[in-house]
Design a protein around this motif. Structure first.
Motif, PDB file in Angstrom:
ATOM      1  N   GLN A  65       0.827  -1.217   0.000  1.00 21.88           N
ATOM      2  CA  GLN A  65       0.000   0.000   0.000  1.00 21.88           C
ATOM      3  C   GLN A  65       0.860   1.267   0.000  1.00 21.88           C
ATOM      4  O   GLN A  65       0.374   2.354  -0.303  1.00 21.88           O
ATOM      5  N   GLY A  66       2.104   1.120   0.381  1.00 24.06           N
ATOM      6  CA  GLY A  66       2.989   2.275   0.464  1.00 24.06           C
ATOM      7  C   GLY A  66       3.127   2.766   1.893  1.00 24.06           C
ATOM      8  O   GLY A  66       2.179   2.695   2.685  1.00 24.06           O
ATOM      9  N   ILE A  67       4.325   3.266   2.226  1.00 25.68           N
ATOM     10  CA  ILE A  67       4.594   3.742   3.581  1.00 25.68           C
ATOM     11  C   ILE A  67       3.674   4.892   3.962  1.00 25.68           C
ATOM     12  O   ILE A  67       3.124   4.929   5.069  1.00 25.68           O
ATOM     13  N   TRP A  68       3.485   5.834   3.028  1.00 28.64           N
ATOM     14  CA  TRP A  68       2.681   7.011   3.332  1.00 28.64           C
ATOM     15  C   TRP A  68       1.228   6.640   3.621  1.00 28.64           C
ATOM     16  O   TRP A  68       0.632   7.142   4.581  1.00 28.64           O
ATOM     17  N   MET A  72      -0.701   7.252   7.181  1.00 29.19           N
ATOM     18  CA  MET A  72      -1.883   8.100   7.320  1.00 29.19           C
ATOM     19  C   MET A  72      -3.059   7.351   7.931  1.00 29.19           C
ATOM     20  O   MET A  72      -3.886   7.940   8.636  1.00 29.19           O
ATOM     21  N   GLN A  73      -3.120   6.038   7.703  1.00 28.76           N
ATOM     22  CA  GLN A  73      -4.212   5.237   8.240  1.00 28.76           C
ATOM     23  C   GLN A  73      -4.038   4.923   9.725  1.00 28.76           C
ATOM     24  O   GLN A  73      -4.980   4.489  10.381  1.00 28.76           O
ATOM     25  N   ASN A  74      -2.824   5.134  10.232  1.00 32.33           N
ATOM     26  CA  ASN A  74      -2.526   4.745  11.615  1.00 32.33           C
ATOM     27  C   ASN A  74      -1.863   5.874  12.406  1.00 32.33           C
ATOM     28  O   ASN A  74      -1.034   5.616  13.279  1.00 32.33           O
ATOM     29  N   LEU A  75      -2.239   7.104  12.136  1.00 30.18           N
ATOM     30  CA  LEU A  75      -1.583   8.249  12.777  1.00 30.18           C
ATOM     31  C   LEU A  75      -1.639   8.215  14.305  1.00 30.18           C
ATOM     32  O   LEU A  75      -0.622   8.480  14.955  1.00 30.18           O
ATOM     33  N   PRO A  76      -2.785   7.907  14.940  1.00 30.05           N
ATOM     34  CA  PRO A  76      -2.802   7.889  16.416  1.00 30.05           C
ATOM     35  C   PRO A  76      -1.812   6.869  16.991  1.00 30.05           C
ATOM     36  O   PRO A  76      -1.121   7.143  17.973  1.00 30.05           O
ATOM     37  N   VAL A  77      -1.762   5.693  16.376  1.00 29.42           N
ATOM     38  CA  VAL A  77      -0.842   4.648  16.847  1.00 29.42           C
ATOM     39  C   VAL A  77       0.600   5.071  16.638  1.00 29.42           C
ATOM     40  O   VAL A  77       1.452   4.905  17.520  1.00 29.42           O
ATOM     41  N   ILE A  78       0.882   5.630  15.484  1.00 25.83           N
ATOM     42  CA  ILE A  78       2.250   6.051  15.184  1.00 25.83           C
ATOM     43  C   ILE A  78       2.697   7.160  16.127  1.00 25.83           C
ATOM     44  O   ILE A  78       3.862   7.229  16.530  1.00 25.83           O
ATOM     45  N   GLY A  79       1.750   8.022  16.528  1.00 29.16           N
ATOM     46  CA  GLY A  79       2.082   9.051  17.512  1.00 29.16           C
ATOM     47  C   GLY A  79       2.541   8.437  18.825  1.00 29.16           C
ATOM     48  O   GLY A  79       3.505   8.905  19.442  1.00 29.16           O
ATOM     49  N   LYS A  80       1.870   7.366  19.274  1.00 32.84           N
ATOM     50  CA  LYS A  80       2.270   6.694  20.504  1.00 32.84           C
ATOM     51  C   LYS A  80       3.623   6.010  20.341  1.00 32.84           C
ATOM     52  O   LYS A  80       4.443   5.986  21.268  1.00 32.84           O
ATOM     53  N   ILE A 214       7.891  -3.662  10.511  1.00 35.85           N
ATOM     54  CA  ILE A 214       8.954  -2.826   9.962  1.00 35.85           C
ATOM     55  C   ILE A 214       8.655  -1.352  10.209  1.00 35.85           C
ATOM     56  O   ILE A 214       9.563  -0.555  10.493  1.00 35.85           O
ATOM     57  N   LEU A 215       7.362  -0.965  10.162  1.00 33.36           N
ATOM     58  CA  LEU A 215       6.998   0.429  10.418  1.00 33.36           C
ATOM     59  C   LEU A 215       7.010   0.736  11.912  1.00 33.36           C
ATOM     60  O   LEU A 215       7.370   1.839  12.319  1.00 33.36           O
TER      61      LEU A 215
END
Length: 336
Positions: A65-68, A72-80, A214-215
């Motif tokens: 799907q691509g890194i971007w 964008m689909q997981n911004l709240p999780v990535i913030g944590k 990996i992300l």
């Protein structure tokens, strides 16, 4: 949740990661007069390049799907995850500073209790318990065994210092000794234990949300690098030591130590995070506590227990056996 490895492979990789975590901190012994913050600075800079290089190379196959898009689909999780990585790197700087002050083994045992409790609580709250009726008893039993092991080893470390003083100057020297565990050191250990929980916050959040490992690792490393750059830039500017950090006109050995440390630190993180979907973040955290064993083994290599009496060594042996006992419980659960 996608499982990338079989159970045996995931356990072996997690234990290998723990060995790498428990070994790279020997840079405290090898850095000579180079600032600890400088080692941490290079460690996370190299880790950032290393992890993102792997991410970009593997993205076409692992992230179609691509890194971007996934980001964008997981911004709240990535913030944590970013917050967890930022906490972890600052905690690492404090941890290495404490180790430099009071020794590898004593620093590890003193911080082990709080780190274990916070890590287990965070992993379970983020991910929930593994889907097994024996999971909760196992987690409680293993945590208690590891905490007891930490306490016993800490007592042995303290007794070792007294043994050396007795050998050098008799009981009067023990009475007059000035403890290396000062109030400042205790505060640093407490703060480090809280900040080190960033590892559990970041990895458990990513694993529970089903984010590709990996992300999870890439953004954990990004958070670590950002906080390291901010803290270290302030320190190096205030102390006017940028030339020292970049090894201008001196040996480039500290740069190599930073590279090796980064490879072990985030190479281990990558293996551990990839194994979590198979064994769960909570059990992965417990397996990771065996990193303390490697710290003790290296402590023996650097003769931190030289001069200890047989009784002290017997107590330490009991503590190490308890660590192996906890590891045995985990094996029994995962392979029964």
């Amino acid at each position: 949740m996608t499982q990338y490895f079989s159970m045996p492979t995931a356990v072996v990789l997690t234990l290998l990661a723990a060995a790498m975590w428990g070994s790279w901190m020997q840079v405290v012994k090898l850095k000579k007069d180079f600032p600890i913050a400088g080692i941490v600075f290079w460690l996370y800079l190299f880790s950032f390049v290393f992890v993102w290089a792997i991410t970009l190379v593997l993205a076409p196959s692992l992230l179609p799907q691509g890194i971007w898009t996934v980001t964008m689909q997981n911004l709240p999780v990535i913030g944590k995850i970013l917050m967890g990585g930022a906490m972890m790197s600052v905690g690492m700087l404090l941890s290495l500073t404490v180790m430099h002050s009071i020794g590898l083994m004593l620093a590890t045992t003193l911080s082990g209790t709080i780190t274990s409790i916070l890590g287990i609580f965070t992993s379970v709250s983020e991910e929930g318990l593994p889907d097994n009726p024996f999971a909760l008893p196992l987690i409680i039993a293993t945590t208690v065994v590891f905490l007891l092991a930490s306490f016993v080893c800490s007592y042995a470390s303290q007794q070792c210092g007294k043994d050396r003083l007795l050998a050098q100057g008799g009981r009067g020297a023990v009475v007059k000794q000035k403890s290396t565990v000062t109030f400042k050191v205790v505060l640093m250990i407490l703060l480090n234990s809280v900040l080190a929980n960033g590892w559990s916050i970041g990895t458990a959040s990513g694993t529970a949300a089903g984010l590709p490992p990996i992300l999870t690792c890439a953004y954990l490393c990004t958070g670590s690098t950002i906080s390291t750059l901010l803290v270290c830039s302030f320190l190096f500017t205030r102390q006017k030591c940028w030339k020292t950090i970049f090894c201008v006109g001196t040996s480039k050995r500290p740069l190599l130590l930073g590279v090796v440390s980064g490879l072990c630190h985030y190479g281990g993180n990558l293996m551990s995070i990839y194994s979590m979907p198979t064994i769960s973040a909570t059990l992965s955290f417990l397996f990771g506590r065996t990193a303390n064993l490697w710290t003790y083994f290296w402590g023996f290599y650097y003769k931190e227990f030289q001069g200890a009496r047989k009784r002290t060594l017997a107590v330490l042996s009991l503590g190490l056996l308890l660590y192996f006992g906890g590891l045995g419980l985990l094996f029994l659960y995962n392979f029964s």
